[in-house]
Design an enzyme around this catalytic site. Structure first.
Site, short mmCIF file in Angstrom:
data_model
loop_
_atom_site.label_atom_id
_atom_site.label_comp_id
_atom_site.label_asym_id
_atom_site.label_seq_id
_atom_site.Cartn_x
_atom_site.Cartn_y
_atom_site.Cartn_z
N SER A 63 0.72 -1.09 -0.02
CA SER A 63 0.03 -0.06 0.01
C SER A 63 0.86 1.47 -0.04
O SER A 63 0.18 2.45 -0.02
CB SER A 63 -0.92 0.13 1.16
OG SER A 63 -2.03 -0.80 0.92
N LYS A 66 0.36 3.30 -2.97
CA LYS A 66 -0.99 4.21 -3.05
C LYS A 66 -0.57 5.67 -3.29
O LYS A 66 -1.17 6.39 -3.51
CB LYS A 66 -1.87 3.75 -2.06
CG LYS A 66 -2.65 2.60 -2.21
CD LYS A 66 -3.31 2.11 -0.97
CE LYS A 66 -3.97 0.57 -0.77
NZ LYS A 66 -4.43 0.43 0.34
N TYR A 191 -3.94 -2.23 -9.95
CA TYR A 191 -3.64 -1.85 -8.47
C TYR A 191 -2.53 -3.09 -8.10
O TYR A 191 -1.61 -2.47 -7.41
CB TYR A 191 -4.87 -1.81 -7.87
CG TYR A 191 -4.80 -2.06 -6.28
CD1 TYR A 191 -4.49 -0.95 -5.69
CD2 TYR A 191 -5.04 -3.23 -5.79
CE1 TYR A 191 -4.37 -0.98 -4.20
CE2 TYR A 191 -5.25 -3.38 -4.37
CZ TYR A 191 -4.64 -2.40 -3.60
OH TYR A 191 -4.53 -2.47 -2.36
N TYR A 243 -5.00 3.88 8.11
CA TYR A 243 -6.38 3.21 8.06
C TYR A 243 -6.77 3.62 9.50
O TYR A 243 -6.59 4.74 9.98
CB TYR A 243 -6.11 1.52 7.84
CG TYR A 243 -5.30 1.23 6.68
CD1 TYR A 243 -5.71 1.60 5.48
CD2 TYR A 243 -4.10 0.66 6.81
CE1 TYR A 243 -4.68 1.58 4.34
CE2 TYR A 243 -3.34 0.16 5.81
CZ TYR A 243 -3.60 0.73 4.40
OH TYR A 243 -2.75 0.12 3.46
N VAL A 261 1.28 -3.77 3.85
CA VAL A 261 1.28 -4.94 4.56
C VAL A 261 2.55 -5.65 4.23
O VAL A 261 2.81 -6.82 4.76
CB VAL A 261 0.07 -5.92 3.98
CG1 VAL A 261 -1.20 -5.20 4.77
CG2 VAL A 261 -0.30 -6.07 2.71
N1 GLN Z 1 -2.24 -5.17 -2.15
C1 GLN Z 1 -2.76 -5.15 -0.84
C2 GLN Z 1 -4.27 -5.55 -0.87
O1 GLN Z 1 -4.81 -4.93 -1.60
C3 GLN Z 1 -2.40 -3.94 -0.16
C4 GLN Z 1 -3.07 -3.80 1.43
C5 GLN Z 1 -1.98 -2.93 2.35
O2 GLN Z 1 -1.05 -2.96 2.07
N2 GLN Z 1 -2.54 -2.58 3.28
O3 GLN Z 1 -4.78 -5.97 0.13
#
Ligand code: GLN
Length: 307
Positions: A63, A66, A191, A243, A261
């Site tokens: 993530s 992003k 993505y 989050y 993650v």
């Molecule tokens: N690619 C992961 C997902 O879509 C990213 C989630 C994350 O890093 N929080 O679940």
């Protein structure tokens, strides 16, 4: 300030916690990562780097990507982008479906999965096809890192896709509310590909410099975004970057930051440096447990929190 001895001390202090977190296993290709790893790098505006631990080890940025895709979409769409998504903290897990249904398919912000998938969709529409949208994000990451060797891991991307039922559900929800231009499959695929980009803490901390310097790379002088856009991305990182633990992160660390993650976290000290930490064990909200602790120790020891 003696940054090297500060991060050496941090590394010692967090070492007892390396088994406390839990590696992400919902993406099978990430489940096998050794949890007992730690790295931290600081990059200053003249390019000087201070590192401790496995700072050359590549990991899945997940993530953290992003931040880069949002930057690109904001640059292309400007305020129009906010027709598709908000900038309000979600207070919910990163892959939650509930809020999205209640709020008619408009994601709260670009850093929860729904928002980031919507950003991918906006990029596909702008560039005309899926492959080009992915390449543009990858090239942007290579540019801000000043490193053309950075690539996406195909095994991780397809593992993520094979098990991406939730992300597809989010995309389908948005499509049903007419808030997605392209097919849910294409948006989630694009993505997933850039979530699977692999970098180390040296590359990631360097990549944050444009956000620490009002949109301009302090080393190359390249202007990526406007000062106002940079300010806004930092604000969304501070309020939504972790989050449902974003409040905790602001409270304990006090820097704009973004987690993934894969165990990475990037953070920005405005006008001074980019930071990246890596440790794969996650806390309950899916953020690196040791990485968060290391950043907390960093702002305590250096007094560099923005507050
Ligand atoms: N690619 C992961 C997902 O879509 C990213 C989630 C994350 O890093 N929080 O679940």
């Amino acid at each position: 300030m003696d940054y090297q001895s500060i991060i050496n001390d941090i590394s010692d202090e967090v070492s007892s916690l390396l088994r406390a977190g839990k590696v992400a296993d919902y993406i099978p290709a990430l489940a096998g990562v050794n949890p007992e790893q730690f790295a931290m790098t600081l990059t200053l505006f003249d390019g000087t780097q201070y590192s401790v631990g496995q700072a050359d080890t590549l990991f899945s940025i997940q993530s953290i990507s992003k931040v880069f895709s949002f930057t690109l979409a904001l640059k292309l769409y400007r305020k129009e982008l906010y027709k598709r998504m908000g900038v309000e903290p979600s207070g919910n897990p990163f892959n939650s479906l509930v809020q999205l249904e209640k709020e008619q398919g408009k994601p709260r912000n670009p850093f929860i999965n729904a928002g980031a998938i919507n950003v991918a969709d906006a990029l596909i529409s702008h560039y005309g096809d899926e492959e080009r949208a992915f390449r543009e994000v990858l090239e942007f990451i290579q540019d801000v890192s000043d490193d053309k060797t950075i690539e996406s891991n195909k095994v991780v991307a397809s593992s993520e896709m094979e098990h991406g039922y939730r992300n597809l559900a989010l995309a389908n929800f948005m499509k049903s509310f007419n808030n997605l231009d392209n097919s849910p499959q294409k948006a989630v695929e694009t993505y997933s590909k850039y979530c699977s980009v692999e970098m180390n803490t040296k590359m990631l901390s360097r990549a944050m410099l444009y956000l620490a310097n009002d949109g301009i790379d302090p080393i190359t002088g390249r202007v990526y975004i406007t000062e106002s856009q940079s300010k806004r991305i930092n604000a969304v990182m501070l309020t939504c970057g972790h989050y449902d633990a974003s409040g905790d992160f602001a409270f304990n660390v006090g820097l704009p930051g973004k987690s993934g993650v894969g165990g990475g976290i990037v953070a920005v000290v405005p006008k001074l440096m980019g930071i990246a930490v890596f440790s794969p064990g996650l806390n309950l909200q899916g953020n690196s447990l040791v990485g968060t602790k290391a950043l907390e120790l960093f702002t305590t020891k250096t007094k560099l929190s923005i507050f």
